[in-house]
Design a protein around this motif. Structure first.
Motif, PDB file in Angstrom:
ATOM      1  N   PHE B  11     -13.087  14.602 -35.038  1.00 10.92           N
ATOM      2  CA  PHE B  11     -14.232  15.254 -35.910  1.00 10.92           C
ATOM      3  C   PHE B  11     -14.441  16.635 -36.382  1.00 10.92           C
ATOM      4  O   PHE B  11     -13.763  17.369 -35.424  1.00 10.92           O
ATOM      5  CB  PHE B  11     -15.300  15.057 -35.004  1.00 10.92           C
ATOM      6  CG  PHE B  11     -15.947  13.844 -33.795  1.00 10.92           C
ATOM      7  CD1 PHE B  11     -16.215  12.848 -34.257  1.00 10.92           C
ATOM      8  CD2 PHE B  11     -16.038  13.853 -32.480  1.00 10.92           C
ATOM      9  CE1 PHE B  11     -16.887  11.649 -34.434  1.00 10.92           C
ATOM     10  CE2 PHE B  11     -15.779  12.606 -31.935  1.00 10.92           C
ATOM     11  CZ  PHE B  11     -16.734  11.885 -32.083  1.00 10.92           C
ATOM     12  N   THR B  41     -16.967   8.437 -23.259  1.00 10.00           N
ATOM     13  CA  THR B  41     -17.563   7.420 -24.491  1.00 10.00           C
ATOM     14  C   THR B  41     -17.024   7.125 -25.759  1.00 10.00           C
ATOM     15  O   THR B  41     -17.728   6.255 -26.610  1.00 10.00           O
ATOM     16  CB  THR B  41     -18.965   8.622 -24.040  1.00 10.00           C
ATOM     17  OG1 THR B  41     -19.013   8.875 -22.756  1.00 10.00           O
ATOM     18  CG2 THR B  41     -19.787   7.982 -24.846  1.00 10.00           C
ATOM     19  N   THR B  42     -16.401   8.480 -26.294  1.00 16.66           N
ATOM     20  CA  THR B  42     -15.742   8.124 -27.510  1.00 16.66           C
ATOM     21  C   THR B  42     -15.197   6.877 -27.652  1.00 16.66           C
ATOM     22  O   THR B  42     -15.390   6.443 -28.347  1.00 16.66           O
ATOM     23  CB  THR B  42     -14.883   9.224 -28.092  1.00 16.66           C
ATOM     24  OG1 THR B  42     -15.869  10.721 -27.456  1.00 16.66           O
ATOM     25  CG2 THR B  42     -14.686   9.339 -29.055  1.00 16.66           C
ATOM     26  N   ASN B  45     -17.536   4.271 -28.066  1.00 15.88           N
ATOM     27  CA  ASN B  45     -18.226   4.315 -29.414  1.00 15.88           C
ATOM     28  C   ASN B  45     -17.173   3.888 -30.796  1.00 15.88           C
ATOM     29  O   ASN B  45     -18.118   3.302 -31.585  1.00 15.88           O
ATOM     30  CB  ASN B  45     -18.612   5.829 -29.555  1.00 15.88           C
ATOM     31  CG  ASN B  45     -20.110   6.061 -29.028  1.00 15.88           C
ATOM     32  OD1 ASN B  45     -20.848   5.367 -28.808  1.00 15.88           O
ATOM     33  ND2 ASN B  45     -20.264   7.215 -29.032  1.00 15.88           N
ATOM     34  N   PHE B  50     -19.279   3.049 -33.756  1.00 16.06           N
ATOM     35  CA  PHE B  50     -20.004   3.604 -34.133  1.00 16.06           C
ATOM     36  C   PHE B  50     -19.632   4.997 -35.008  1.00 16.06           C
ATOM     37  O   PHE B  50     -19.830   6.024 -35.836  1.00 16.06           O
ATOM     38  CB  PHE B  50     -21.038   4.629 -33.566  1.00 16.06           C
ATOM     39  CG  PHE B  50     -22.019   3.465 -32.800  1.00 16.06           C
ATOM     40  CD1 PHE B  50     -22.400   2.710 -33.857  1.00 16.06           C
ATOM     41  CD2 PHE B  50     -22.955   3.223 -31.335  1.00 16.06           C
ATOM     42  CE1 PHE B  50     -23.794   1.978 -33.084  1.00 16.06           C
ATOM     43  CE2 PHE B  50     -23.407   1.878 -30.888  1.00 16.06           C
ATOM     44  CZ  PHE B  50     -24.344   1.328 -32.438  1.00 16.06           C
ATOM     45  N   TYR B  51     -18.100   5.194 -34.170  1.00 16.59           N
ATOM     46  CA  TYR B  51     -17.276   5.934 -34.330  1.00 16.59           C
ATOM     47  C   TYR B  51     -15.585   5.006 -35.361  1.00 16.59           C
ATOM     48  O   TYR B  51     -15.450   4.315 -34.699  1.00 16.59           O
ATOM     49  CB  TYR B  51     -16.386   6.812 -33.464  1.00 16.59           C
ATOM     50  CG  TYR B  51     -17.452   7.740 -32.593  1.00 16.59           C
ATOM     51  CD1 TYR B  51     -18.656   7.946 -33.857  1.00 16.59           C
ATOM     52  CD2 TYR B  51     -16.896   8.091 -32.037  1.00 16.59           C
ATOM     53  CE1 TYR B  51     -19.962   9.036 -33.358  1.00 16.59           C
ATOM     54  CE2 TYR B  51     -18.075   9.439 -31.025  1.00 16.59           C
ATOM     55  CZ  TYR B  51     -19.658   9.376 -31.470  1.00 16.59           C
ATOM     56  OH  TYR B  51     -20.081  10.180 -30.815  1.00 16.59           O
ATOM     57  N   PRO B  70     -21.120  -2.552 -37.268  1.00 20.30           N
ATOM     58  CA  PRO B  70     -21.946  -1.807 -35.603  1.00 20.30           C
ATOM     59  C   PRO B  70     -22.091  -3.294 -34.573  1.00 20.30           C
ATOM     60  O   PRO B  70     -22.196  -3.917 -34.197  1.00 20.30           O
ATOM     61  CB  PRO B  70     -22.465  -1.237 -35.653  1.00 20.30           C
ATOM     62  CG  PRO B  70     -22.510   0.385 -36.968  1.00 20.30           C
ATOM     63  CD  PRO B  70     -21.365  -1.080 -37.869  1.00 20.30           C
ATOM     64  N   HIS B  71     -22.629  -3.983 -36.126  1.00 17.38           N
ATOM     65  CA  HIS B  71     -24.428  -5.052 -35.984  1.00 17.38           C
ATOM     66  C   HIS B  71     -23.898  -6.451 -35.773  1.00 17.38           C
ATOM     67  O   HIS B  71     -23.467  -7.065 -35.117  1.00 17.38           O
ATOM     68  CB  HIS B  71     -25.217  -5.256 -36.214  1.00 17.38           C
ATOM     69  CG  HIS B  71     -24.772  -5.908 -37.927  1.00 17.38           C
ATOM     70  ND1 HIS B  71     -24.688  -5.118 -38.992  1.00 17.38           N
ATOM     71  CD2 HIS B  71     -24.363  -7.229 -38.337  1.00 17.38           C
ATOM     72  CE1 HIS B  71     -24.245  -5.609 -39.439  1.00 17.38           C
ATOM     73  NE2 HIS B  71     -24.006  -6.686 -39.914  1.00 17.38           N
ATOM     74  N   ARG B  80     -23.003  -3.681 -24.581  1.00 18.88           N
ATOM     75  CA  ARG B  80     -22.830  -2.730 -24.550  1.00 18.88           C
ATOM     76  C   ARG B  80     -23.814  -1.902 -23.225  1.00 18.88           C
ATOM     77  O   ARG B  80     -24.989  -3.053 -23.180  1.00 18.88           O
ATOM     78  CB  ARG B  80     -22.129  -1.488 -25.253  1.00 18.88           C
ATOM     79  CG  ARG B  80     -22.865  -0.876 -26.198  1.00 18.88           C
ATOM     80  CD  ARG B  80     -22.250   0.034 -26.963  1.00 18.88           C
ATOM     81  NE  ARG B  80     -22.376   1.572 -26.093  1.00 18.88           N
ATOM     82  CZ  ARG B  80     -21.693   2.646 -26.257  1.00 18.88           C
ATOM     83  NH1 ARG B  80     -21.429   2.522 -27.890  1.00 18.88           N
ATOM     84  NH2 ARG B  80     -21.753   4.018 -25.908  1.00 18.88           N
ATOM     85  N   PHE B  82     -25.515   1.892 -22.437  1.00 18.47           N
ATOM     86  CA  PHE B  82     -25.438   3.014 -22.924  1.00 18.47           C
ATOM     87  C   PHE B  82     -25.702   4.547 -21.478  1.00 18.47           C
ATOM     88  O   PHE B  82     -26.484   4.691 -20.582  1.00 18.47           O
ATOM     89  CB  PHE B  82     -26.656   3.858 -23.993  1.00 18.47           C
ATOM     90  CG  PHE B  82     -26.457   2.626 -24.588  1.00 18.47           C
ATOM     91  CD1 PHE B  82     -25.631   3.369 -26.160  1.00 18.47           C
ATOM     92  CD2 PHE B  82     -26.911   1.580 -25.253  1.00 18.47           C
ATOM     93  CE1 PHE B  82     -25.608   2.643 -27.424  1.00 18.47           C
ATOM     94  CE2 PHE B  82     -26.527   0.976 -26.600  1.00 18.47           C
ATOM     95  CZ  PHE B  82     -25.869   1.635 -27.823  1.00 18.47           C
TER      96      PHE B  82
END
Lengths: 330, 258
Positions: B11, B41-42, B45, B50-51, B70-71, B80, B82
């Motif tokens: 990032f 958590t990365t 994701n 998401f990442y 993602p979907h 998952r 959260f």
């Protein structure tokens, strides 16, 4: 009184019964029937807008534009093409739905204020287009709508509108309680979680706009048929805001809420007609009061009287701030 | 089953995950542990899409996950929960669970609007499934309660329940017992074992509660500052000096890890 309010089935049949005899209560007065027709048109529109704003959490400040599109579609298809009502009315929905789809496509990428401004732009541009596209819309002078013979009688048209109203309410109710409706609310509540449960954000946001525009188009079509005439200034920016006020004051994400809001804000301007400007002040105050004291709208007023059942457990640590997952959607 | 190969996530210059490789075998409970900010958590994701990693590959049963949106991930059998609970707060518990079934529900707008029998049947089957899951979690009595009225512990349960609805092959649990008391932790630990043994899920777990991790995990990977520093069965990891150092700062002669 509370018993009646809590029994949905009874309330519903009372409501339908009342509407059926309504014209006779007022000696079939044209004024009162027109008032009822306007209420119906706004009820359909408010329910459609509520699906988008209340359930889906997407803003629209341009729904008057969809009403206008629906009205003009009816006018053009009846007078210039000469199609029958049973074809024209659904087509008014389809044409408006397609416009909604086109608006929805870019709107999917926008959020909050930006979406509001984009839809505002749409709401402002539609009357301008109607005004200047002379060959299609007749410009300033508007277009006439010819009502079919079997509906020339106001009373028969009145019952047609009730039929459409009940049908639309049923369809919207079915949509909202299905997996589709849950996906809309899911998007409103958490886009991240919605995606990981398999909800395709851009697809469903577009679908939301399309469905909302479809039903609004039908309402606009009914308007055209009833008055027999559409012009660029029938539904303006003020209408868009009035529709939002209906949804907020009546109750977000609630079909009865949309109905209550639409009834109140259609009758109110009639009552305050002799006092210029008063109408807007009252609407403004009503919206502020609703947001302050009844954030779930007038429809939640019964909860005021109901004794709330004991909460299951005390809320603890439900703080949602912080954490990277919230901002994960990049 | 799930394979990370040299995955790097950055990032704006910060390297959150660095050349991470691991493989989650089918039917096991695989834990990722590490100090805060280690990049755990990365990892989740990235799996949820998401990442986007800058390099490396993530595959799931032979399929490249990087190609999915993602979907689409859930349709491949990955669900998952959260870390901070991402529930649909204004929905009831039941509706939250039903939304978890979204990928397999019928979506024809016309038949939904007309409430055709096929839709009704679909809805009935979905409710049965939701009842099953609620029974397993012991939250049947909360079915019609709004999620925002529930305690954090129950919300975590609903979050896991929603992930269980679609019968995933792999379930990602992000700190399922964070903020829970020992009694609730015990329940969740039983549940996770049940997921593996009765429902044959593969579980990928992120957790700070070491006694839980050591008790139920088959394999453990330890991360620190985005890198994998240790890997193995719980016993090995527990006694690995590198791990102890990562947690406690430096190795002392008589330091005991948990």
């Amino acid at each position: 009184m509370m018993g009646i309010l809590s029994n949905k089935r009874l309330l519903l049949s009372l409501l339908v019964g009342f509407t059926l005899v309504y014209p006779f209560l007022f000696g079939q007065s044209g004024y009162f029937i027109t008032l009822f027709v306007m209420i119906s048109i706004y009820v359909i529109t408010a329910m459609a807008l509520n699906l988008l704003v209340g359930n889906g959490g997407q803003m629209s400040v341009g729904h008057a534009g969809f009403l206008t599109v629906g009205g003009y579609t009816v006018a053009i298809l009846t007078t210039k093409v000469g199609l029958p009502l049973l074809v024209v009315l659904p087509l008014a929905g389809v044409v408006t739905g397609v416009i909604g789809l086109i608006i929805g496509l870019p709107a999917v990428r926008l959020k909050g204020h930006f979406l509001a401004v984009a839809t505002l732009g749409f709401g402002i541009s539609i009357p301008q287009i109607a005004l200047n596209w002379n060959s299609l819309t007749g410009g300033y002078s508007g277009l006439a709508v010819s009502r079919p013979d079997w509906l020339s009688n106001n009373l028969s048209f009145f019952y047609l509108i009730i039929l459409v109203l009940v049908l639309v309410t049923w369809l919207i109710h079915n949509i909202l309680k299905s997996s589709l409706g849950r996906a809309f609310v899911a998007i409103r509540e958490s886009e991240v979680a919605a995606q990981s449960t398999g909800v395709n954000l851009s697809f469903y946001k577009t679908v939301m706009f399309m469905i909302s525009a479809f039903f609004t188009g039908i309402a606009g079509g009914l308007y055209g048929y009833w008055f027999g005439y559409v012009s660029p200034n029938d539904f303006t920016l003020a209408t868009s805001f009035l529709l939002l006020a209906m949804v907020v004051v009546g109750g977000l994400a609630s079909i009865p809420g949309a109905i209550i809001g639409a009834v109140i804000f259609t009758i109110l301007p009639e009552l305050t007609r002799s006092f210029v400007g008063l109408n807007n002040i009252i609407i403004g105050i009503a919206v502020v009061l609703a947001i302050l004291f009844l954030p779930k709208g007038l429809v939640s007023i019964t909860e005021f009287f109901k004794k709330r059942s004991q909460p299951i457990t005390v809320k603890e640590g439900t703080d949602r701030t912080g954490g990277m997952v919230k901002d994960a959607n990049i | 089953m799930l394979t990370f190969k040299d995955v790097t996530v950055q990032f704006a210059g910060l390297t959150a995950v660095k050349k991470l490789s691991f493989e989650v075998p089918e039917g096991q409970i695989y834990s990722i542990i590490g100090p805060n900010g280690a990049g755990k958590t990365t990892v989740f994701n990235c799996i949820s899409r998401f990442y986007k990693p800058v390099s490396g590959s993530i595959t799931f049963i032979g399929e490249d996950l990087m190609k999915l949106k993602p979907h689409q991930v859930i349709k491949r059998g990955i669900a998952r929960s959260f870390q901070n609970v991402e529930l649909f707060r204004e929905m009831t518990v039941l509706d939250n669970l039903l939304t978890g079934l979204h990928p397999i529900m019928k979506k024809n707008i016309l038949s939904i609007a007309l409430n055709l029998p096929s839709i009704k049947r679909d809805e009935r089957i979905a409710r049965e499934k939701a009842n099953e899951v609620m029974e397993m979690l012991n939250i049947e009595h909360l079915a019609y309660e709004k999620v925002s009225n529930l305690s954090f512990g129950y919300q975590k349960m609903v979050d896991i329940g929603r992930a269980m609805m679609s019968d995933p092959k792999l379930i990602l649990l992000d700190e399922p017992v964070a903020g829970m008391n020992s009694n609730e932790t015990e329940k969740i630990s039983q549940l996770i074992l049940k997921l593996k043994e009765e429902l044959n899920y593969t579980v990928l777990l992120i957790e700070h509660d070491m006694s839980l991790v050591m008790e139920i995990s088959d394999l453990v990977t330890v991360m620190s500052f985005g890198e994998k520093i240790a890997h193995g069965v719980p016993k090995e990891v527990q006694n690995n000096p590198v791990v102890i150092e990562a947690y406690l700062g430096e190795v002392e002669e008589d330091a005991q890890f948990v």
